[in-house]
Design a protein around this motif. Structure first.
Motif, mmCIF file in Angstrom:
data_model
loop_
_atom_site.group_PDB
_atom_site.id
_atom_site.type_symbol
_atom_site.label_atom_id
_atom_site.label_comp_id
_atom_site.label_asym_id
_atom_site.label_seq_id
_atom_site.Cartn_x
_atom_site.Cartn_y
_atom_site.Cartn_z
ATOM 1 N N GLU A 210 0.824 -1.202 0.000
ATOM 2 C CA GLU A 210 0.000 0.000 0.000
ATOM 3 C C GLU A 210 0.860 1.256 0.000
ATOM 4 O O GLU A 210 0.573 2.227 -0.707
ATOM 5 C CB GLU A 210 -0.938 -0.013 1.207
ATOM 6 C CG GLU A 210 -2.004 1.065 1.166
ATOM 7 C CD GLU A 210 -3.027 0.913 2.276
ATOM 8 O OE1 GLU A 210 -3.761 1.889 2.512
ATOM 9 O OE2 GLU A 210 -3.090 -0.165 2.903
ATOM 10 N N ALA A 211 1.945 1.248 0.786
ATOM 11 C CA ALA A 211 2.847 2.402 0.807
ATOM 12 C C ALA A 211 3.509 2.599 -0.548
ATOM 13 O O ALA A 211 3.682 3.735 -1.008
ATOM 14 C CB ALA A 211 3.900 2.213 1.901
ATOM 15 N N ALA A 212 3.890 1.508 -1.202
ATOM 16 C CA ALA A 212 4.517 1.616 -2.513
ATOM 17 C C ALA A 212 3.554 2.190 -3.545
ATOM 18 O O ALA A 212 3.950 2.949 -4.431
ATOM 19 C CB ALA A 212 5.019 0.248 -2.958
ATOM 20 N N LEU A 213 2.273 1.838 -3.440
ATOM 21 C CA LEU A 213 1.276 2.336 -4.386
ATOM 22 C C LEU A 213 0.945 3.803 -4.154
ATOM 23 O O LEU A 213 0.982 4.629 -5.075
ATOM 24 C CB LEU A 213 -0.007 1.515 -4.270
ATOM 25 C CG LEU A 213 -0.102 0.231 -5.077
ATOM 26 C CD1 LEU A 213 -1.293 -0.592 -4.601
ATOM 27 C CD2 LEU A 213 -0.242 0.547 -6.558
ATOM 28 N N PHE A 214 0.607 4.129 -2.910
ATOM 29 C CA PHE A 214 0.032 5.444 -2.617
ATOM 30 C C PHE A 214 1.021 6.440 -2.018
ATOM 31 O O PHE A 214 0.752 7.645 -2.012
ATOM 32 C CB PHE A 214 -1.158 5.283 -1.657
ATOM 33 C CG PHE A 214 -2.203 4.327 -2.160
ATOM 34 C CD1 PHE A 214 -2.922 4.598 -3.313
ATOM 35 C CD2 PHE A 214 -2.461 3.132 -1.497
ATOM 36 C CE1 PHE A 214 -3.870 3.718 -3.781
ATOM 37 C CE2 PHE A 214 -3.414 2.242 -1.956
ATOM 38 C CZ PHE A 214 -4.121 2.533 -3.110
ATOM 39 N N GLY A 215 2.147 5.951 -1.502
ATOM 40 C CA GLY A 215 3.092 6.847 -0.853
ATOM 41 C C GLY A 215 2.744 7.074 0.605
ATOM 42 O O GLY A 215 1.681 6.672 1.084
ATOM 43 N N VAL A 216 3.641 7.749 1.302
ATOM 44 C CA VAL A 216 3.483 8.016 2.733
ATOM 45 C C VAL A 216 3.745 9.496 2.981
ATOM 46 O O VAL A 216 4.739 10.043 2.502
ATOM 47 C CB VAL A 216 4.457 7.155 3.573
ATOM 48 C CG1 VAL A 216 4.262 7.413 5.058
ATOM 49 C CG2 VAL A 216 4.287 5.676 3.251
ATOM 50 N N GLU A 217 2.843 10.148 3.718
ATOM 51 C CA GLU A 217 3.000 11.574 4.009
ATOM 52 C C GLU A 217 4.112 11.787 5.024
ATOM 53 O O GLU A 217 4.394 10.925 5.866
ATOM 54 C CB GLU A 217 1.678 12.162 4.528
ATOM 55 C CG GLU A 217 1.637 13.680 4.541
ATOM 56 C CD GLU A 217 2.048 14.295 3.218
ATOM 57 O OE1 GLU A 217 3.240 14.640 3.085
ATOM 58 O OE2 GLU A 217 1.208 14.434 2.326
ATOM 59 N N ALA A 218 4.764 12.939 4.933
ATOM 60 C CA ALA A 218 5.859 13.260 5.857
ATOM 61 C C ALA A 218 5.316 13.557 7.257
ATOM 62 O O ALA A 218 4.185 14.011 7.420
ATOM 63 C CB ALA A 218 6.642 14.458 5.327
ATOM 64 N N ASN A 219 6.132 13.272 8.241
ATOM 65 C CA ASN A 219 5.861 13.721 9.607
ATOM 66 C C ASN A 219 7.188 14.086 10.265
ATOM 67 O O ASN A 219 8.207 14.206 9.576
ATOM 68 C CB ASN A 219 5.094 12.652 10.407
ATOM 69 C CG ASN A 219 5.852 11.345 10.542
ATOM 70 O OD1 ASN A 219 7.083 11.316 10.440
ATOM 71 N ND2 ASN A 219 5.134 10.256 10.772
ATOM 72 N N ALA A 220 7.195 14.245 11.564
ATOM 73 C CA ALA A 220 8.408 14.692 12.244
ATOM 74 C C ALA A 220 9.544 13.685 12.124
ATOM 75 O O ALA A 220 10.723 14.048 12.246
ATOM 76 C CB ALA A 220 8.093 14.952 13.721
ATOM 77 N N ASP A 221 9.203 12.427 11.883
ATOM 78 C CA ASP A 221 10.229 11.373 11.875
ATOM 79 C C ASP A 221 10.610 10.879 10.490
ATOM 80 O O ASP A 221 11.552 10.100 10.358
ATOM 81 C CB ASP A 221 9.739 10.176 12.700
ATOM 82 C CG ASP A 221 9.448 10.544 14.139
ATOM 83 O OD1 ASP A 221 10.229 11.335 14.696
ATOM 84 O OD2 ASP A 221 8.431 10.054 14.674
ATOM 85 N N ARG A 222 9.889 11.291 9.450
ATOM 86 C CA ARG A 222 10.185 10.762 8.121
ATOM 87 C C ARG A 222 9.862 11.792 7.061
ATOM 88 O O ARG A 222 9.004 12.663 7.249
ATOM 89 C CB ARG A 222 9.382 9.474 7.861
ATOM 90 C CG ARG A 222 7.878 9.708 7.830
ATOM 91 C CD ARG A 222 7.067 8.504 7.377
ATOM 92 N NE ARG A 222 5.652 8.837 7.332
ATOM 93 C CZ ARG A 222 4.733 8.342 8.152
ATOM 94 N NH1 ARG A 222 5.069 7.469 9.095
ATOM 95 N NH2 ARG A 222 3.460 8.702 8.027
ATOM 96 N N ARG A 223 10.534 11.693 5.948
ATOM 97 C CA ARG A 223 10.226 12.562 4.815
ATOM 98 C C ARG A 223 9.098 11.942 3.998
ATOM 99 O O ARG A 223 8.770 10.763 4.152
ATOM 100 C CB ARG A 223 11.460 12.760 3.943
ATOM 101 C CG ARG A 223 11.855 11.548 3.130
ATOM 102 C CD ARG A 223 13.154 11.812 2.389
ATOM 103 N NE ARG A 223 13.466 10.721 1.483
ATOM 104 C CZ ARG A 223 14.635 10.589 0.862
ATOM 105 N NH1 ARG A 223 15.585 11.468 1.075
ATOM 106 N NH2 ARG A 223 14.838 9.580 0.029
#
Length: 468
Positions: A210-223
């Protein structure tokens, strides 16, 4: 499909001038006047390229600071810096921070366009090389190798659908060249200048797909992580072995194919994309639907146009061309001279059943390049083929009926051998009677009579005129 270019400049007339130039050349444009608008635009959907002014009035960050943020969060996004007060040191600093190039205002239109075209071309090539590494060696072609009736049928299907935006479901056994068909579809489409992105579903777990398909939004710990649907905006996305998706992800894909928008994991913004979706499968999806392992609604959304890729055993007459191609490709990759394949070696290759299809052939040919006896100038012989395939599995170096036939009277043994011999060469030439007759040294009518007399089924002879 046009590239999506984000223009960031605090002067409205400059933005309008650049946008007009780009749109006249067929590009899509978006505009931003300050850092907050620029970063919001990137968050809504990563552009293909950013044109970024160094000095921005009424902006929290200047252009160089925006460049640092973009390079941190979107390292594949090419950025062209512009400035009306540029210095040599400023240009050096911008390129050190990751800018593709630096152009001083007032700029010449041809210089701007050449810089943009080069930046987009380099970014596309890097991305496609990475994507193609996930596919078979056969998938780097812009056409399919072969002249058989089976591969000609695939080509006709490609020709009919390539320049549409229809979704295509490409089915066939593992290693048969489904990725190559997808690549050719993209290269002949109206989106050929856009990205060709591959998602190998079989290599991902339920949690990472799912992350590979849609991506992941940034937060304080990750871009921010951009998914393949967004990467392929304006181009083509290949879902390789789509049957390996879990049911929950399948449901989300159905919604994306309907609405053309989605949210990154952990994000609130809707990302809108215009992406052509192709899919491959080596499994029978109708059986998986019946078993409750594949969604019927996803099947009908992907299976707008079905293409069936034949196994290599059904296109044996393509094997000499494929083997020569793989030999030349492997030799070039390893800095060696290609080995010639003797006629008996090619016949031996055509005699194998190739359960691994085109992938297996590519591996065997590479093995022949590296391991076959003799020097670079010596042709590869049939015994080397048998060794490369593996004598325990090879159908090349032995005849299964030999012990049985040795116990028959001469006439019956001769008929058994003739039957096996002719059936082999019929398969080798794709069922083409004329080519088989020419090779074995018989008149076509005589060959027909011989096959009938030997009891060879008519189904082995139906393709007699396909390739004539």
């Amino acid at each position: 499909m046009a590239y999506d270019i984000l223009i960031v400049d605090d002067e409205a007339d400059i933005r309008m001038q650049i946008a007009g130039i780009l749109e006249d050349e067929g590009y899509q444009t978006r505009e931003a006047s300050n850092s907050s608008d620029a970063l919001a635009a990137v968050a809504n959907r990563q552009p293909s390229l950013m044109i970024l002014d160094v000095w921005l009035a009424n902006s929290e960050y200047d252009g160089l600071q925006i460049l640092e943020i973009v390079r941190r969060d979107h390292p594949t996004l090419p950025v062209v810096m512009i400035s009306g007060h540029g210095t040599f040191d400023m240009a050096v600093n911008a390129t050190k921070k990751g800018a593709y190039d630096f152009i001083s205002k007032p700029f010449k239109t041809d210089v701007l366009m050449l810089t943009i075209e080069r930046a987009l071309s380099e970014a596309r090539l890097k991305h496609e090389n990475e994507s193609l590494r996930k596919l078979s060696p056969y998938a780097v072609l812009d056409d399919l190798v072969g002249k058989s009736a089976a591969i000609a049928e695939v080509r006709r299907g490609i020709d009919k659908v390539a320049q549409t935006d229809s979704r295509v479901l490409i089915a066939g056994p593992p290693g048969s060249g489904k990725g190559a068909v997808a690549r050719v579809l993209h290269s002949r489409s109206l989106r050929k200048d856009g990205r060709f992105v591959v998602l190998t579903c079989a290599s991902l777990t339920e949690s990472t797909l799912e992350a590979a398909l849609f991506g992941v939004e940034a937060n304080a710990d990750r871009r921010r992580q951009i998914g393949v649907l967004e990467e392929a905006h304006g181009g083509t996305l290949l879902l390789d072995e789509v049957a390996d998706m879990d049911l929950a992800t399948q449901q989300k894909i159905v919604r994306v194919l309907h609405s053309r928008r989605f949210q990154r994991i952990g994000g609130d913004n809707w990302v809108e994309v215009n992406t052509r979706v192709l899919a491959t499968t080596s499994q029978d999806l109708t059986e998986l639907i019946a078993a409750g392992r594949f969604r019927e609604d996803l099947f009908y959304r992907l299976n707008v146009v079905p293409l069936q890729v034949p196994p290599l055993s059904e296109r044996r007459e393509d094997i000499p061309l494929l083997a020569t191609y793989f030999m030349e490709r492997s030799a070039a990759a390893k800095g060696r001279s290609p080995r010639a394949l003797s006629s008996d070696a090619l016949t031996a290759l055509q005699g194998h059943d190739w359960p691994g299809n085109v992938w297996e052939l590519a591996n065997v040919v590479e093995r022949l390049l590296l391991m076959a006896p003799g020097g670079p100038q010596d042709p590869v012989r049939a015994d080397a083929v048998a060794t490369a395939i593996g004598s325990a599995e090879s159908t090349v170096s032995r005849w299964d009926r030999a012990p049985e036939v040795m116990g028959l009277p001469l006439r019956e043994a001769r008929e058994a051998f003739e039957r096996e011999y002719l059936v082999f060469h019929l398969a080798r030439f794709g069922g083409n009677i004329s080519r088989t007759a020419e090779f074995v040294g018989m008149d076509r009518a005589a060959l027909h009579r011989k096959l009938k007399g030997l009891g060879v089924a008519a189904s082995n002879r139906v393709k007699q005129d396909v390739a004539d």
